[in-house]
Design a protein around this motif. Structure first.
Motif, short mmCIF file in Angstrom:
data_model
loop_
_atom_site.label_atom_id
_atom_site.label_comp_id
_atom_site.label_asym_id
_atom_site.label_seq_id
_atom_site.Cartn_x
_atom_site.Cartn_y
_atom_site.Cartn_z
N ARG A 202 0.84 -1.18 0.00
CA ARG A 202 0.00 0.00 0.00
C ARG A 202 0.89 1.25 0.00
NH1 ARG A 202 -4.38 -2.21 -1.92
NH2 ARG A 202 -5.11 -3.96 -0.64
N GLY A 203 0.68 2.09 -0.99
CA GLY A 203 1.48 3.30 -1.10
C GLY A 203 2.74 3.12 -1.92
N ARG A 204 3.08 1.87 -2.28
CA ARG A 204 4.30 1.62 -3.06
C ARG A 204 4.01 1.11 -4.47
NH1 ARG A 204 8.55 -1.80 0.30
NH2 ARG A 204 6.73 -3.01 1.01
N ALA A 205 2.74 0.88 -4.78
CA ALA A 205 2.35 0.52 -6.14
C ALA A 205 1.98 1.80 -6.88
CB ALA A 205 1.18 -0.45 -6.12
N THR A 206 2.67 2.09 -7.95
CA THR A 206 2.46 3.34 -8.68
C THR A 206 1.55 3.20 -9.89
OG1 THR A 206 4.46 2.97 -10.00
CG2 THR A 206 4.71 4.20 -7.93
N ALA A 207 1.52 2.03 -10.50
CA ALA A 207 0.69 1.85 -11.70
C ALA A 207 0.34 0.38 -11.88
CB ALA A 207 1.42 2.36 -12.93
N ILE A 208 -0.80 0.18 -12.52
CA ILE A 208 -1.22 -1.16 -12.92
C ILE A 208 -1.44 -1.11 -14.43
CG2 ILE A 208 -2.97 -2.96 -12.69
CD1 ILE A 208 -3.48 -1.99 -9.87
N ARG A 209 -0.59 -1.77 -15.17
CA ARG A 209 -0.66 -1.72 -16.64
C ARG A 209 -1.35 -2.96 -17.17
NH1 ARG A 209 4.54 1.54 -18.71
NH2 ARG A 209 4.89 2.75 -16.82
N VAL A 210 -2.33 -2.74 -18.04
CA VAL A 210 -3.11 -3.84 -18.59
C VAL A 210 -2.93 -3.85 -20.10
CG1 VAL A 210 -5.39 -4.88 -18.75
CG2 VAL A 210 -4.79 -3.53 -16.73
N ARG A 211 -2.29 -4.91 -20.58
CA ARG A 211 -2.10 -5.07 -22.03
C ARG A 211 -3.09 -6.08 -22.60
NH1 ARG A 211 2.98 -4.47 -19.80
NH2 ARG A 211 4.20 -2.72 -20.62
N SER A 212 -3.49 -7.02 -21.77
CA SER A 212 -4.45 -8.04 -22.18
C SER A 212 -5.05 -8.65 -20.93
CB SER A 212 -3.78 -9.12 -23.03
OG SER A 212 -2.81 -9.83 -22.27
N TYR A 213 -5.97 -9.59 -21.12
CA TYR A 213 -6.63 -10.21 -19.98
C TYR A 213 -5.64 -10.86 -19.03
CZ TYR A 213 -9.42 -13.60 -17.37
OH TYR A 213 -9.97 -14.35 -16.37
N ASP A 214 -4.62 -11.51 -19.56
CA ASP A 214 -3.62 -12.16 -18.71
C ASP A 214 -2.26 -11.48 -18.81
OD1 ASP A 214 -3.09 -12.86 -21.28
OD2 ASP A 214 -3.03 -15.03 -20.95
N GLY A 215 -2.27 -10.23 -19.21
CA GLY A 215 -1.02 -9.47 -19.32
C GLY A 215 -1.04 -8.23 -18.44
N ILE A 216 -1.22 -8.42 -17.14
CA ILE A 216 -1.28 -7.31 -16.19
C ILE A 216 0.03 -7.23 -15.42
CG2 ILE A 216 -2.48 -6.35 -14.18
CD1 ILE A 216 -4.98 -7.86 -15.08
N THR A 217 0.58 -6.01 -15.36
CA THR A 217 1.84 -5.78 -14.65
C THR A 217 1.63 -4.67 -13.62
OG1 THR A 217 3.14 -6.39 -16.59
CG2 THR A 217 4.27 -5.14 -14.89
N VAL A 218 2.23 -4.85 -12.45
CA VAL A 218 2.16 -3.85 -11.39
C VAL A 218 3.51 -3.17 -11.26
CG1 VAL A 218 1.69 -3.42 -8.95
CG2 VAL A 218 0.44 -5.23 -10.16
N GLU A 219 3.52 -1.85 -11.40
CA GLU A 219 4.76 -1.08 -11.27
C GLU A 219 4.89 -0.61 -9.82
OE1 GLU A 219 6.91 -0.82 -13.67
OE2 GLU A 219 5.64 -1.75 -15.22
N VAL A 226 6.11 -6.10 -11.09
CA VAL A 226 5.57 -7.43 -10.80
C VAL A 226 4.72 -7.88 -11.98
CG1 VAL A 226 4.16 -8.81 -9.23
CG2 VAL A 226 5.46 -6.86 -8.34
N VAL A 227 5.07 -9.02 -12.56
CA VAL A 227 4.23 -9.62 -13.59
C VAL A 227 3.11 -10.38 -12.87
CG1 VAL A 227 4.12 -11.24 -15.52
CG2 VAL A 227 6.15 -9.81 -15.20
N TRP A 228 1.90 -9.87 -12.99
CA TRP A 228 0.77 -10.44 -12.26
C TRP A 228 0.01 -11.46 -13.08
CZ3 TRP A 228 -0.09 -9.18 -7.17
CH2 TRP A 228 -1.28 -9.64 -6.59
N GLY A 229 0.01 -11.32 -14.39
CA GLY A 229 -0.77 -12.20 -15.25
C GLY A 229 -2.22 -11.76 -15.29
N SER A 230 -3.14 -12.69 -15.09
CA SER A 230 -4.56 -12.36 -15.06
C SER A 230 -4.96 -11.99 -13.64
CB SER A 230 -5.40 -13.55 -15.54
OG SER A 230 -5.37 -14.59 -14.57
N ALA A 231 -6.21 -11.57 -13.50
CA ALA A 231 -6.69 -11.19 -12.17
C ALA A 231 -7.08 -12.40 -11.33
CB ALA A 231 -7.89 -10.26 -12.31
N GLN A 232 -7.08 -13.58 -11.90
CA GLN A 232 -7.46 -14.78 -11.17
C GLN A 232 -6.42 -15.14 -10.11
OE1 GLN A 232 -8.14 -17.77 -14.17
NE2 GLN A 232 -10.20 -17.02 -14.62
N ASP A 233 -6.87 -15.81 -9.06
CA ASP A 233 -6.00 -16.24 -7.95
C ASP A 233 -5.28 -15.07 -7.31
OD1 ASP A 233 -6.66 -18.95 -8.23
OD2 ASP A 233 -5.10 -19.26 -9.75
N GLY A 234 -5.93 -13.92 -7.25
CA GLY A 234 -5.29 -12.72 -6.73
C GLY A 234 -4.83 -12.86 -5.28
#
Length: 267
Positions: A202-219, A226-234
């Motif tokens: 909390r407070g250290r995540a600056t962006a959440i980039r979404v390129r596709s359904y399973d292509g989500i990255t957290v800056e 962080v390569v997060w992938g899809s939103a499943q199993d969050g």
């Protein structure tokens, strides 16, 4: 001879006790009690007076008038904003204030309020306790920023990106994924990821980039990602990421897209 008879008669009278009034064999009566009907009538009259006096005290007297609105819990919202939206009628009996209606007005007028409780605080105060929504992500729209909470509710539009809140960036490629899922669903996925981030970020995540359904990255801050992938199993991904951050504090790249086989690099 007669004197002896008189003496004997007096002794017999003394043994018998004082003479009783009334017919022989009929016991003397005590003080008369009021009839039962009269007692019930008096009790009903007293109850009517008490109820009437109490009703007048609550509704008609100046002792229990609504004269003040106290506000608690506001952070971004000011007390004056909340009072105006509540529109509590003052001057009338405190008991007549419709607390449910006040709550509905507040929730309708101020979406930033997530929960509200309105109560009467005798003798003169209406107390308003609010809980504001907390932004877990922000969306850029037309040069402004829309705050979104963990439930995906868009509750406020502000001029500047809120501090400590990741900015959702949709950069989908023109692929089948975009055509199938659509921008709205991709946006919901980003908000779900923001809600699942561990508390340590909390407070250290600056962006959440979404390129596709399973292509989500957290800056993250300090150039980490962080390569997060899809939103499943969050929830599972959040636990794995917390463990990786503790075990590899110097790493710059984390991959939890497959939480059973995470990866770390750049350490």
């Amino acid at each position: 001879m007669s004197g002896g008879a008189d003496t004997t008669a007096r002794r017999d009278a003394d043994r018998a006790g004082p003479a009783q009034d009334g017919p022989v064999g009929v016991p003397a009566r005590g003080p008369r009690r009021p009839p039962r009907r009269l007692t019930a009538l008096l009790a009903l009259l007293a109850l009517t007076v008490l109820v009437g006096g109490g009703t007048w005290a609550v509704y008609g007297s100046p002792w229990f008038r609504a004269t003040t609105v106290s506000v608690h819990g506001g952070r971004e919202l000011t007390a004056d904003q909340i009072r105006r939206a509540a529109a509590v009628p003052l001057g009338g009996p405190l008991v007549s204030v419709d607390t449910g209606a006040v709550e509905k007005r507040l929730l309708a007028a101020l979406p930033r309020i997530g929960q509200v409780e309105v109560t009467r605080s005798w003798p003169h105060t209406v107390a308003v306790q609010v809980t504001e929504r907390v932004a877990s992500a922000a969306l850029e729209s037309g040069g402004k920023f829309v705050e979104v909470d963990r439930a995906g509710v868009r509750f406020a539009t502000v001029d500047r990106a809120p501090a400590g809140v990741p900015l959702v960036q949709l950069t989908p490629a023109r692929t089948a994924s975009l055509r199938y899922f659509g921008t709205t669903r991709l946006l919901r996925s980003a908000i779900a990821v923001a809600a699942d981030l561990p508390d340590s970020l909390r407070g250290r995540a600056t962006a959440i980039r979404v390129r596709s359904y399973d292509g989500i990255t957290v800056e993250l801050t300090h150039g980490r990602s962080v390569v997060w992938g899809s939103a499943q199993d969050g929830a599972r991904k959040a636990v794995v990421l917390s463990a990786l951050l503790t075990a590899e504090p110097g790493a710059t790249h984390f991959d939890v897209s497959a939480p059973t086989a995470p990866a770390v690099s750049g350490s």
